[in-house]
Each structure stands twice: as structure tokens, then as C-alpha cells.
Design a protein around this motif. Structure first.
Motif, PDB file in Angstrom:
ATOM      1  N   LEU A 131      16.386   7.611 -22.211  1.00 13.99           N
ATOM      2  CA  LEU A 131      17.054   7.868 -20.929  1.00 13.99           C
ATOM      3  C   LEU A 131      18.392   7.141 -20.909  1.00 13.99           C
ATOM      4  CD1 LEU A 131      16.367   8.963 -17.897  1.00 13.99           C
ATOM      5  CD2 LEU A 131      16.045   6.524 -17.426  1.00 13.99           C
ATOM      6  N   CYS A 132      19.450   7.874 -20.561  1.00 11.68           N
ATOM      7  CA  CYS A 132      20.780   7.266 -20.499  1.00 11.68           C
ATOM      8  C   CYS A 132      20.895   6.450 -19.213  1.00 11.68           C
ATOM      9  CB  CYS A 132      21.840   8.368 -20.526  1.00 11.68           C
ATOM     10  SG  CYS A 132      23.507   7.756 -20.224  1.00 11.68           S
ATOM     11  N   LYS A 133      21.219   5.164 -19.366  1.00 11.44           N
ATOM     12  CA  LYS A 133      21.293   4.293 -18.183  1.00 11.44           C
ATOM     13  C   LYS A 133      22.538   4.574 -17.344  1.00 11.44           C
ATOM     14  CE  LYS A 133      18.897   0.038 -19.508  1.00 11.44           C
ATOM     15  NZ  LYS A 133      19.209  -1.389 -19.667  1.00 11.44           N
ATOM     16  N   LYS A 134      23.518   5.203 -17.956  1.00 10.63           N
ATOM     17  CA  LYS A 134      24.758   5.462 -17.204  1.00 10.63           C
ATOM     18  C   LYS A 134      24.627   6.660 -16.281  1.00 10.63           C
ATOM     19  CE  LYS A 134      28.784   3.438 -19.409  1.00 10.63           C
ATOM     20  NZ  LYS A 134      29.867   3.674 -20.376  1.00 10.63           N
ATOM     21  N   CYS A 135      24.076   7.784 -16.825  1.00  9.80           N
ATOM     22  CA  CYS A 135      24.053   9.017 -16.022  1.00  9.80           C
ATOM     23  C   CYS A 135      22.655   9.549 -15.748  1.00  9.80           C
ATOM     24  CB  CYS A 135      24.915  10.088 -16.675  1.00  9.80           C
ATOM     25  SG  CYS A 135      24.148  10.855 -18.101  1.00  9.80           S
ATOM     26  N   GLY A 136      21.654   8.924 -16.331  1.00  7.85           N
ATOM     27  CA  GLY A 136      20.286   9.351 -16.045  1.00  7.85           C
ATOM     28  C   GLY A 136      19.802  10.533 -16.862  1.00  7.85           C
ATOM     29  N   HIS A 137      20.645  11.043 -17.766  1.00  9.43           N
ATOM     30  CA  HIS A 137      20.252  12.160 -18.628  1.00  9.43           C
ATOM     31  C   HIS A 137      19.192  11.695 -19.626  1.00  9.43           C
ATOM     32  CE1 HIS A 137      20.571  15.758 -21.011  1.00  9.43           C
ATOM     33  NE2 HIS A 137      21.048  15.116 -22.063  1.00  9.43           N
ATOM     34  N   LYS A 138      18.150  12.515 -19.822  1.00  8.96           N
ATOM     35  CA  LYS A 138      17.176  12.138 -20.850  1.00  8.96           C
ATOM     36  C   LYS A 138      17.181  13.162 -21.976  1.00  8.96           C
ATOM     37  CE  LYS A 138      13.466  14.110 -18.156  1.00  8.96           C
ATOM     38  NZ  LYS A 138      12.226  14.039 -17.467  1.00  8.96           N
ATOM     39  N   PHE A 139      17.025  12.662 -23.164  1.00  8.89           N
ATOM     40  CA  PHE A 139      17.072  13.570 -24.323  1.00  8.89           C
ATOM     41  C   PHE A 139      16.308  13.001 -25.516  1.00  8.89           C
ATOM     42  CE2 PHE A 139      20.292  11.124 -26.666  1.00  8.89           C
ATOM     43  CZ  PHE A 139      20.879  10.384 -25.637  1.00  8.89           C
ATOM     44  N   TYR A 140      15.954  13.927 -26.431  1.00  5.54           N
ATOM     45  CA  TYR A 140      15.209  13.535 -27.634  1.00  5.54           C
ATOM     46  C   TYR A 140      16.167  13.022 -28.706  1.00  5.54           C
ATOM     47  CZ  TYR A 140      11.286  16.003 -25.558  1.00  5.54           C
ATOM     48  OH  TYR A 140      10.285  16.402 -24.723  1.00  5.54           O
ATOM     49  N   ILE A 141      15.738  11.991 -29.429  1.00 11.36           N
ATOM     50  CA  ILE A 141      16.585  11.471 -30.501  1.00 11.36           C
ATOM     51  C   ILE A 141      15.925  11.655 -31.878  1.00 11.36           C
ATOM     52  CG2 ILE A 141      17.783   9.765 -29.068  1.00 11.36           C
ATOM     53  CD1 ILE A 141      15.852   7.646 -30.298  1.00 11.36           C
ATOM     54  N   THR A 142      14.768  12.333 -31.891  1.00 15.19           N
ATOM     55  CA  THR A 142      14.000  12.492 -33.137  1.00 15.19           C
ATOM     56  C   THR A 142      14.832  13.088 -34.259  1.00 15.19           C
ATOM     57  OG1 THR A 142      12.251  13.102 -31.603  1.00 15.19           O
ATOM     58  CG2 THR A 142      11.742  13.244 -33.952  1.00 15.19           C
ATOM     59  N   ARG A 143      15.422  14.240 -33.981  1.00 18.26           N
ATOM     60  CA  ARG A 143      16.149  14.935 -35.044  1.00 18.26           C
ATOM     61  C   ARG A 143      17.419  14.205 -35.454  1.00 18.26           C
ATOM     62  NH1 ARG A 143      14.383  20.257 -35.970  1.00 18.26           N
ATOM     63  NH2 ARG A 143      12.376  20.438 -34.945  1.00 18.26           N
ATOM     64  N   THR A 144      18.064  13.553 -34.491  1.00 20.33           N
ATOM     65  CA  THR A 144      19.255  12.763 -34.829  1.00 20.33           C
ATOM     66  C   THR A 144      18.869  11.664 -35.821  1.00 20.33           C
ATOM     67  OG1 THR A 144      19.967  13.140 -32.565  1.00 20.33           O
ATOM     68  CG2 THR A 144      21.224  11.533 -33.842  1.00 20.33           C
ATOM     69  N   LEU A 145      17.753  10.974 -35.521  1.00 22.67           N
ATOM     70  CA  LEU A 145      17.320   9.894 -36.411  1.00 22.67           C
ATOM     71  C   LEU A 145      16.934  10.446 -37.791  1.00 22.67           C
ATOM     72  CD1 LEU A 145      15.180   7.556 -34.106  1.00 22.67           C
ATOM     73  CD2 LEU A 145      17.574   7.342 -34.757  1.00 22.67           C
ATOM     74  N   LEU A 146      16.254  11.574 -37.792  1.00 23.68           N
ATOM     75  CA  LEU A 146      15.836  12.166 -39.063  1.00 23.68           C
ATOM     76  C   LEU A 146      17.014  12.751 -39.844  1.00 23.68           C
ATOM     77  CD1 LEU A 146      12.592  14.070 -37.959  1.00 23.68           C
ATOM     78  CD2 LEU A 146      12.693  12.116 -39.502  1.00 23.68           C
ATOM     79  N   GLY A 147      18.135  12.900 -39.147  1.00 23.81           N
ATOM     80  CA  GLY A 147      19.310  13.481 -39.799  1.00 23.81           C
ATOM     81  C   GLY A 147      19.130  14.959 -40.077  1.00 23.81           C
ATOM     82  N   ILE A 148      18.392  15.661 -39.205  1.00 24.34           N
ATOM     83  CA  ILE A 148      18.231  17.108 -39.402  1.00 24.34           C
ATOM     84  C   ILE A 148      18.776  17.881 -38.203  1.00 24.34           C
ATOM     85  CG2 ILE A 148      16.233  16.781 -40.919  1.00 24.34           C
ATOM     86  CD1 ILE A 148      14.418  17.625 -38.675  1.00 24.34           C
ATOM     87  N   GLU A 149      19.056  19.145 -38.439  1.00 26.37           N
ATOM     88  CA  GLU A 149      19.688  20.001 -37.452  1.00 26.37           C
ATOM     89  C   GLU A 149      18.762  20.207 -36.248  1.00 26.37           C
ATOM     90  OE1 GLU A 149      18.669  20.704 -40.455  1.00 26.37           O
ATOM     91  OE2 GLU A 149      20.358  21.190 -41.750  1.00 26.37           O
ATOM     92  N   SER A 150      19.345  20.331 -35.042  1.00 25.26           N
ATOM     93  CA  SER A 150      18.510  20.560 -33.875  1.00 25.26           C
ATOM     94  C   SER A 150      17.960  21.976 -33.907  1.00 25.26           C
ATOM     95  CB  SER A 150      19.311  20.327 -32.593  1.00 25.26           C
ATOM     96  OG  SER A 150      20.495  21.064 -32.637  1.00 25.26           O
ATOM     97  N   HIS A 151      16.779  22.152 -33.346  1.00 27.35           N
ATOM     98  CA  HIS A 151      16.098  23.448 -33.213  1.00 27.35           C
ATOM     99  C   HIS A 151      15.670  24.074 -34.542  1.00 27.35           C
ATOM    100  CE1 HIS A 151      17.242  23.109 -29.113  1.00 27.35           C
ATOM    101  NE2 HIS A 151      18.525  23.241 -29.384  1.00 27.35           N
ATOM    102  N   LYS A 152      15.964  23.442 -35.666  1.00 27.20           N
ATOM    103  CA  LYS A 152      15.551  24.047 -36.944  1.00 27.20           C
ATOM    104  C   LYS A 152      14.189  23.504 -37.325  1.00 27.20           C
ATOM    105  CE  LYS A 152      19.351  26.365 -38.269  1.00 27.20           C
ATOM    106  NZ  LYS A 152      20.599  25.633 -38.533  1.00 27.20           N
ATOM    107  N   ARG A 153      13.263  24.407 -37.610  1.00 27.67           N
ATOM    108  CA  ARG A 153      11.935  23.960 -38.018  1.00 27.67           C
ATOM    109  C   ARG A 153      11.909  23.606 -39.503  1.00 27.67           C
ATOM    110  NH1 ARG A 153       7.217  26.041 -35.418  1.00 27.67           N
ATOM    111  NH2 ARG A 153       6.813  27.388 -37.190  1.00 27.67           N
ATOM    112  N   ILE A 154      12.820  24.227 -40.258  1.00 27.89           N
ATOM    113  CA  ILE A 154      12.890  23.906 -41.686  1.00 27.89           C
ATOM    114  C   ILE A 154      14.237  23.250 -41.978  1.00 27.89           C
ATOM    115  CG2 ILE A 154      12.729  24.830 -44.024  1.00 27.89           C
ATOM    116  CD1 ILE A 154      11.061  27.084 -42.950  1.00 27.89           C
ATOM    117  N   PRO A 155      14.245  21.951 -42.202  1.00 22.94           N
ATOM    118  CA  PRO A 155      15.514  21.252 -42.445  1.00 22.94           C
ATOM    119  C   PRO A 155      16.160  21.693 -43.760  1.00 22.94           C
ATOM    120  CG  PRO A 155      13.707  19.696 -42.048  1.00 22.94           C
ATOM    121  CD  PRO A 155      13.091  21.042 -42.228  1.00 22.94           C
TER     122      PRO A 155
END
Ligand SMILES: [Zn+2]
Length: 426
Positions: free
Chosen positions: A118-142
Motif C-alpha cells: 500500500l502506498c503511504k502517499k496516495c493510498g494506492h495498493k498494488f502487487y509487487i510480485t512480478r516486479t520482484l521476479l523481474g517478469i512481465e505483468s499479466h504474462k503467465r509464461i515469462p
């Protein structure tokens, strides 16, 4: 059969005092598991090991990911930022075990519970899984996975790829490997390299296509010589015999123009090869002299000349002599004399064949004649061995073991050649 309990104990930085991001972190595991085997045979023990690995994989992934997530959340500047406000420092955890997502690793599919912040500045929440894994968003096969499977599928048959994977406990089937090949190939494109030599070869090889009984189609390859020796692939296409060669060169037109001297193209002779380049670039064509006596055997058969008969031997041996060029003759006068004599011999051979009514051979040699000694006349190196021939063997080892669709054959060859000649790896 196997029960696994894994627990993260501590997370510590790999080496204090060194920039942590470059050194990474260590995650400790406490694992407990039971192994049930029927007997103590090698195969039973290895089967149990394979089973443990595959059962551990999802847990392993999840634990390491959460561990790494906790580590980055403790950093002042995060390796991710809020899409809404751009904040990359102040976040709180929303969940470490959120909505499930499925990704394909080279071993098998892994279901992960996503990390959400959760972003403390604006309250937006989002997943960081794929960013950490270094793979493209929405792609099931990296990309990392399909490129590896794609490379595997071009090195051996799909059936063998599946079999080998199975032996190591992978759950990746033929279809997945096939898909990976198509996807990987779509990212590969060939063209000339302006920093390499203005010299190359073009040739075609027949391949079996589904639903076409006889010779199938032709895979056309354009290779470029490299300064340090060796070759690279500069073009690849599939099509009808004697069909268009345009696609082979279309990516390279601008690079052709950039070379300081005319490009020397060695080819086995199909004149349609050059139609795509006419008027656009300057090219010196040199018929591949290595191919001529070789091709002549086939043409003589069309003319009904018996293999290894007296007539056959005369013609082939004469052609071999005409086509043999001594390398490194650097005296212009000698070269001129040599070519003059070879042209005379060729003309009298053509005359002889015309008298005998070997019309196929006559027209074959007449079409080759103008381009047989171009490179030597220009005092360029008139190579008489074919480098593209070696490349074709690399192609054939994979494509000759199957019947293909056009795109299937093209794609598998793309990756194969990129791997063997252009430095592609996965
Ligand atoms: Zn924000």
C-alpha cells in the motif's frame, strides 16, 4: 509420500558492509520431510528426490519471495514505485499471501500468492510480485522460461525434449515446448551486420512439409562472412522452389548500401535470388563454384546420361577442373590468362553437350557462365568451398526428422541458427 515443512528462520544480509543490493540476502530454511520408499534401489531413491524437488518448488518460491520482499521493504528506496504518484520510499504491507497467480518455470507451473503493498502517499495498493521476479505483468509464461524451452525445442525433437525433461522430473509437455519455440522465434530477426565483411552466401535446402508429397518447400538461408573467420546468419525464409528470395534480403537493404565496396554474394545460381535487390544495391555475384559440378550430376541425370558412364566421367571431370581455382594468385595477368583458358574450356564443353543433345546441362551452364569468375576477375577471393553448406547441415539435422508446417519449420530453424551462429542463448 512426502511431507514437507519449511520455515524461514532468519533473514540476514549476505555481507554486512558491502552494498546489500549487489550482494543479495541469505534466507535460511528449516526443512523437515519424510521420505517413503518401497526399497533402497537407486531408481527408487532418485524418484523420491525428484518428487521432493517438485513438491518443494512452490513453497521454496513463496518463501524466498516473501523473504526478499521483507528485505526490500526495509530499504529506504524501493526497487518499485507507485504507478499513481511515483513514490518509491514509503509503503506498508497489504498482504504477503494475496491473490494467487500462476507462472510457468522450466520445471513446472508454480502457483504463487502475491505480495501486495500500500502506498503511504496516495493510498494506492498494488502487487509487487512480478516486479520482484523481474517478469512481465499479466504474462503467465515469462520470457526467461519460454526462451529456455524454445532453445531446447530447436536443439532436439519435441518428443525428445519432453522425454528428457521427464527424466529430471519436469512436468513440461511437447505442446508447451512447441509453443515456446514459436514465441521465441517471433523475437528473432536476422539482418546483415555493417561491421562484418561485405561478403556472403545464399542457398536453399529442401524440407518436408505436411501435405506435400514430393520435395516440399525450400528453406532459404543468407549468411555473412565474419572478419574473424566463421559466418553469421543474415537472413532466413521459407518458400516454394524457385520462388521469391526477397524476404531473405529485405531487412538488410540499408546495410548493403552502407558497405564501402560492393557486396560479394556467392550463390549456387538461382538467378531469381537477386530479383529482390535489383536496382537497390550493388552486388557482385559469384556462382558458387563448389556447387556447379555437384549440381551438374543432377542435371546430367535429367539429360539421361548414365551415372559414371564414359561420357558422364568426361563431363564431370572437365567441370571439376574448370571450377577449381587456385587461391592466392595475385598477379593480375596470370588471373586474366587463367580465366581466359577456363572460359574457353567451358565454351567447348557447352558446345560438346549441345552436339550430344544434353539440353538441360547446356542451359544450366549457360546461365552460370556470366557469374562464374566475377569474384576472381575483381581480384577478390574466389572461394570454392561452400560455408553455407555447413550451415545447411545444422538446419537439416533438426528439420529432417519431421514433417512441418511452413511456419513451424521456419521458427525452429530461426532459433537453431541464432544459437549456433549469432550468439543467441537462453
Ligand atoms: Zn502512490
Amino acid at each position: 509420500m512426502v511431507i514437507i515443512v519449511c520455515a524461514t528462520k532468519t533473514i540476514k544480509e549476505g555481507n554486512m558492509g558491502v552494498t546489500p543490493q549487489s550482494k543479495g540476502i541469505t534466507i535460511d530454511f528449516d526443512c523437515q520431510f519424510a521420505v517413503h520408499v518401497k526399497d533402497g534401489k537407486l531408481s527408487s531413491i532418485l524418484a523420491a528426490f525428484t518428487e521432493i524437488l517438485s513438491q518443494m518448488l512452490p513453497d521454496f518460491f513463496q518463501r524466498v519471495l516473501v523473504g526478499y520482499g521483507e528485505y526490500v521493504m526495509a530499504l529506504r528506496k524501493k526497487p518499485f514505485s507507485c504507478d499513481c504518484c511515483g513514490n518509491d520510499e514509503k509503503f506498508t504491507w497489504k498482504t504477503k499471501h494475496g491473490k494467487e497467480t500462476k507462472i510457468l518455470t522450466i520445471y513446472r507451473w508454480v502457483v504463487l500468492q502475491q505480495l501486495q503493498v500500500l502506498c503511504k502517499k496516495c493510498g494506492h495498493k498494488f502487487y509487487i510480485t512480478r516486479t520482484l521476479l523481474g517478469i512481465e505483468s499479466h504474462k503467465r509464461i515469462p520470457a526467461e522460461t519460454y526462451r529456455k524451452l524454445g532453445l531446447l525445442g530447436c536443439l532436439t525433437t519435441y518428443r525428445v525434449a519432453e522425454k528428457i525433461g521427464g527424466m529430471f522430473g519436469w512436468a513440461v509437455d511437447k505442446m508447451t515446448v512447441w509453443n515456446a519455440v514459436q514465441k521465441t522465434a517471433s523475437e528473432i530477426d536476422f539482418k546483415l551486420d555493417g561491421n562484418e565483411l561485405a561478403e556472403g552466401e545464399a542457398d536453399g535446402t529442401g524440407i518436408g512439409i505436411k501435405g506435400i508429397a514430393k520435395r516440399g518447400k525450400e528453406l532459404k538461408v543468407f549468411i555473412q562472412y565474419k572478419k574473424g573467420g566463421g559466418v553469421r546468419v543474415a537472413g532466413l525464409d521459407i518458400g516454394k522452389y524457385n520462388g521469391s528470395w526477397n524476404k531473405l534480403f529485405q531487412n538488410s537493404i540499408e546495410i548493403f548500401k552502407g558497405f564501402r565496396r560492393s557486396f560479394l554474394l556467392i550463390t549456387d545460381g538461382d538467378t531469381t535470388i537477386l530479383d529482390g535487390l535489383k536496382g537497390k544495391v550493388k552486388i557482385i555475384v559469384q556462382r558458387c563454384l563448389w556447387h556447379i559440378p555437384y549440381q551438374a550430376r543432377y542435371v546430367l541425370w535429367q539429360d539421361g546420361v548414365k551415372h559414371k558412364s564414359e561420357e558422364w566421367l568426361c563431363i564431370i571431370s572437365e567441370l571439376l577442373e574448370i571450377c577449381a581455382i587456385r587461391p592466392f594468385v595475385d598477379c593480375q595477368k596470370t588471373i586474366e590468362k587463367m580465366i581466359e583458358s577456363k572460359r574457353k574450356r567451358l565454351d567447348s564443353l557447352i558446345g560438346h553437350c549441345r552436339k550430344q543433345g544434353f539440353n538441360h546441362l547446356v542451359s544450366y551452364l549457360e546461365s552460370a557462365r556470366p557469374d562464374m569468375f566475377t569474384a576472381i576477375e575483381k581480384r577478390l577471393n574466389g572461394k570454392t568451398t561452400s560455408k553455407v553448406e555447413r550451415v545447411m547441415r545444422t538446419v537439416n539435422m533438426r528439420v529432417n526428422v519431421s514433417k512441418w508446417s511452413d511456419s513451424g519449420a521456419l521458427n525452429v530453424t530461426k532459433i537453431r541458427l541464432a544459437y549456433y551462429y549469432n550468439g543467441f542463448d537462453a
